[in-house]
Design a protein around this motif. Structure first.
Motif, PDB file in Angstrom:
ATOM      1  N   PHE A   1      21.018  28.041   2.720  1.00 22.91           N
ATOM      2  CA  PHE A   1      20.035  27.405   3.582  1.00 22.91           C
ATOM      3  C   PHE A   1      18.685  27.295   2.878  1.00 22.91           C
ATOM      4  N   VAL A   2      18.379  28.214   1.957  1.00 19.56           N
ATOM      5  CA  VAL A   2      17.129  28.153   1.194  1.00 19.56           C
ATOM      6  C   VAL A   2      17.050  26.841   0.421  1.00 19.56           C
ATOM      7  N   LEU A   3      18.113  26.476  -0.270  1.00 17.28           N
ATOM      8  CA  LEU A   3      18.126  25.219  -1.022  1.00 17.28           C
ATOM      9  C   LEU A   3      17.965  24.034  -0.079  1.00 17.28           C
ATOM     10  N   GLN A   4      18.596  24.097   1.057  1.00 10.63           N
ATOM     11  CA  GLN A   4      18.515  23.005   2.019  1.00 10.63           C
ATOM     12  C   GLN A   4      17.072  22.755   2.464  1.00 10.63           C
TER      13      GLN A   4
ATOM     14  N   ILE B   1      14.218  19.522   1.719  1.00 13.50           N
ATOM     15  CA  ILE B   1      13.534  18.839   2.825  1.00 13.50           C
ATOM     16  C   ILE B   1      12.028  18.875   2.593  1.00 13.50           C
ATOM     17  N   GLY B   2      11.519  20.049   2.211  1.00  8.19           N
ATOM     18  CA  GLY B   2      10.080  20.173   1.962  1.00  8.19           C
ATOM     19  C   GLY B   2       9.603  19.263   0.846  1.00  8.19           C
TER      20      GLY B   2
ATOM     21  N   PHE C   1       7.952  27.890   3.692  1.00  7.94           N
ATOM     22  CA  PHE C   1       7.786  29.235   4.257  1.00  7.94           C
ATOM     23  C   PHE C   1       9.139  29.800   4.675  1.00  7.94           C
ATOM     24  N   LEU C   2       9.959  28.974   5.316  1.00  7.37           N
ATOM     25  CA  LEU C   2      11.278  29.432   5.725  1.00  7.37           C
ATOM     26  C   LEU C   2      12.121  29.807   4.510  1.00  7.37           C
TER      27      LEU C   2
ATOM     28  N   TYR D   1      13.112  30.899  11.448  1.00  3.10           N
ATOM     29  CA  TYR D   1      14.165  29.922  11.746  1.00  3.10           C
ATOM     30  C   TYR D   1      13.994  29.355  13.152  1.00  3.10           C
ATOM     31  N   LEU D   2      13.570  30.197  14.084  1.00  2.00           N
ATOM     32  CA  LEU D   2      13.320  29.724  15.446  1.00  2.00           C
ATOM     33  C   LEU D   2      12.247  28.645  15.445  1.00  2.00           C
ATOM     34  N   ALA D   3      11.142  28.892  14.716  1.00  2.00           N
ATOM     35  CA  ALA D   3      10.064  27.897  14.635  1.00  2.00           C
ATOM     36  C   ALA D   3      10.568  26.604  14.003  1.00  2.00           C
TER      37      ALA D   3
END
Length: 245
Positions: free
Chosen positions: A148-151, A155-156, A179-180, A213-215
């Motif tokens: 998920f970090v790469l994902q 996007i960023g 940040f995520l 992740y919620l944010a």
């Protein structure tokens, strides 16, 4: 697919991101009681008793979550589609996001299978076997975060590369993704620690990533709805240029 149909598809796909988050959160926190995670230091006997007491909650949560996790693919597809608009056609960032997004639901489903096996007949299993299965569950569920970090990184980067006058996503969304990515990274250390902030129930491995992740999971569907609306309102020439690029 005409523009209005495409918009409706993207609208419901974005909203599916909310649905997946809410259902998994309610099931795991309220019914299964697997979140927040229990301590890795708990004894095998304690783990067996936990599984016996929460057997129904875990197994029914697995049933419910199995129905909603596939909807994550709709969310992933719409995110990639909007990134494609930034790259003026399918490019490396939108493709990487799509591929990592396809893998991401596995991070929900594989742990689901493992904990379901543990809870299926815990009274018939030895405590040591059940402890192995719960260890595997948390290793998969928390330690899977690097995919998920790469994902979120791609996007960023895509958001920052968008130089149009009215960008698809606001610039702050790039920094939320970065940040995520940062707060998810410590999850990889759960394989070598059993207590403290880097354990699977610790501040850096679970709590900070959980709130970040919620944010992200609230912000992203809202921004996708806005992006889909802007695509609907875009001129036909702009849409044709983007698709043919």
């Amino acid at each position: 697919m005409n523009k209005n149909t495409l918009y409706q598809f993207q609208r419901w796909s974005a909203l599916s991101g909310f649905l997946v988050m809410i259902v998994i959160g309610v099931c795991w926190f309220s019914f299964a009681k697997l979140q927040p995670p229990f301590s890795p230091s708990e004894s095998a006997e304690w783990v067996k008793q936990f599984l016996i007491e929460n057997r129904s909650g875990i197994l029914w949560s697995s049933v419910i979550i199995s129905f909603v996790v596939p909807l994550e693919y709709l969310f992933v597809t719409t995110t990639s589609w909007q990134m494609r608009r930034i790259e003026r056609g399918w490019g490396p960032l939108s493709i990487i996001q799509l591929l990592t997004g396809v893998v991401a639901p596995i991070g929900f489903m594989y742990p689901l299978f493992i904990i379901s096996v543990a809870a299926y007949r815990p009274e018939e299993r030895s405590p040591e076997i059940l402890q192995v299965l719960t260890d595997m569950y948390f290793f998969f569920y928390v330690g899977f975060a690097l995919v998920f970090v790469l994902q979120v990184l791609v996007i960023g980067f895509a958001v920052l590369l968008d130089k149009r006058e009215n960008p698809i996503f606001p610039r702050w969304f790039a920094y939320l993704n970065f940040f995520l990515a940062v707060v998810l990274t410590p999850g990889v250390f759960i394989f070598v620690v059993k207590d403290g902030p880097l354990a699977w129930n610790g501040l850096f491995a679970f709590w900070l990533p959980c709130f970040a992740y919620l944010a992200w999971k609230i912000a992203t569907p809202l921004l996708l709805l806005k992006a889909a609306k802007s695509e609907l309102e875009a001129s036909d020439d702009d849409v044709v240029e983007t698709v043919s690029a």
